[in-house]
Design an enzyme around this catalytic site. Sequence first.
Site, PDB file in Angstrom:
ATOM      1  N   HIS A  71      39.028  43.650  37.637  1.00 44.50           N
ATOM      2  CA  HIS A  71      39.773  44.205  38.751  1.00 44.50           C
ATOM      3  C   HIS A  71      40.725  45.291  38.254  1.00 44.50           C
ATOM      4  CE1 HIS A  71      39.504  39.786  40.348  1.00 44.50           C
ATOM      5  NE2 HIS A  71      38.335  40.393  40.395  1.00 44.50           N
ATOM      6  N   TYR A 134      51.597  38.004  34.528  1.00 42.99           N
ATOM      7  CA  TYR A 134      51.715  39.461  34.511  1.00 42.99           C
ATOM      8  C   TYR A 134      52.819  39.942  35.436  1.00 42.99           C
ATOM      9  CZ  TYR A 134      48.045  38.627  38.090  1.00 42.99           C
ATOM     10  OH  TYR A 134      47.297  38.143  39.120  1.00 42.99           O
TER      11      TYR A 134
END
Length: 469
Positions: A71, A134
């Site tokens: 992605h 993240y």
Amino acid sequence: MTIEFSKPLGAQETPIPGVVLYDLPVHGDNRGWFKENWQREKMIALGLPDFRPVQNNISFNEKVGTTRGIHAEPWDKFISVATGRIFGAWVDLREGPSFGTVFTAELDASQAIFIPRGVGNAFQTLEDNTAYTYLVNDHWSPDAQGQYTFLNLADESAAIQWPIPLDNAELSDKDKAHPRLAGVAPMAPKKTLVLGADGQLGKALRAIYGGVDSVEFANRAEFDLASADSYSSRNWKNYSTIINAAAYTAVDAAETQDGRAAAWEINVNAVARLARIAVEYDLTLVHISSDYVFDGGRDIHDESEAFTPLGVYGQTKAAGDAVISVVPRHYIVRTSWVIGEGNNFVRTMASLAERGIKPSVVNDQVGRLSFTQDIAAGIRHLLQSGAAYGTYNLSNNGDPQSWADIAADVFELAGSSRDDVTGVSAAQYFEGKAAAPRPLNSALDLGKIRAAGFSPRHSRDALSEYLQS
């Protein structure tokens, strides 16, 4: 796999531009371990972009072999492992020569990686109960998913060597259905918006950025700096840069009541609105300044000189510069005596020479011409080279000249006699006229722009080329 404790903080470049792998110091004992997963000051000193994260996400994966991706999201990410271990794969899905470039690495809790916008991210867990974390610099929303770019995990051209074959791994149906690289539309870069695109400098910027799809141009009808609607009608998250080539430049009219209001509205109030947007969305803002911010009391003006404007126009330009200076990512490009497409001093003198008219021209105001072709090229250089943010003087090169000297050059290049131009003082020329005060010396020091790697053309060469065209 045992975590390596007390490694020094370090950075390692990868084959994908902008993707950097970091070693993180992890401190442990019999109780467990501790690390500074994100430390802005140290990371920036090491070269990590100050990407201003706004959201922290965690992907928990219960089983070995859980595989997610590939992605590419429309934001930057700083990725690390909280617990467990992963095999990471990253593929550049941005427009450009590095499209399709692959980087892989195993990551544990002592490592992190920075992934710029448009680089595809994937990972496969190598231990049970792995948490993948993240930081991102935009807020996730359902609408944002429409801006993702995807690549199939099994793409043959990427040829990622997954430790656990994909047939034996845990994948989602969506990830299995992603396209191969040949069917991927690369993620376009964020856009640059040029305001004042029909002015002299705007036309030069159109010429130099012609054919670049990521650069948008807006004239006054398309972006009215005096209208609040102009600032709210765009999704600024899709932009990286604004080049403000629009300004109120009617120096003499600015001394009137209506002109004063208009000058402050366009040169200060509008600039403040643009600055607010640039700060909020972390954009680079390029703004055009003027020699009129100085009173002309020095032989040459460098970027550190304090403002001493004489008239309303110069006051508004100085105020606009002060506003722009608080934007973290800004370039103030200070010019003098601008010459481009449209009505200007050089064209007027060329016309007089052609018609055999012998003009009287001011001979005690000294400076250099700034051709819009060179200003546009200098702006592009600053943006492309990543020059340090700040103020840069940018005019053409050569010895400073008076307006009368330049007029004589025009006459000579046009095939007429230099002697057809008569020099007069500014006081004589403007006697009895409603005119704004002007700096007598407008020469700008070009040392800083040269040190940044850009050398403007000599004025005489630029003038000759301009007249020939």
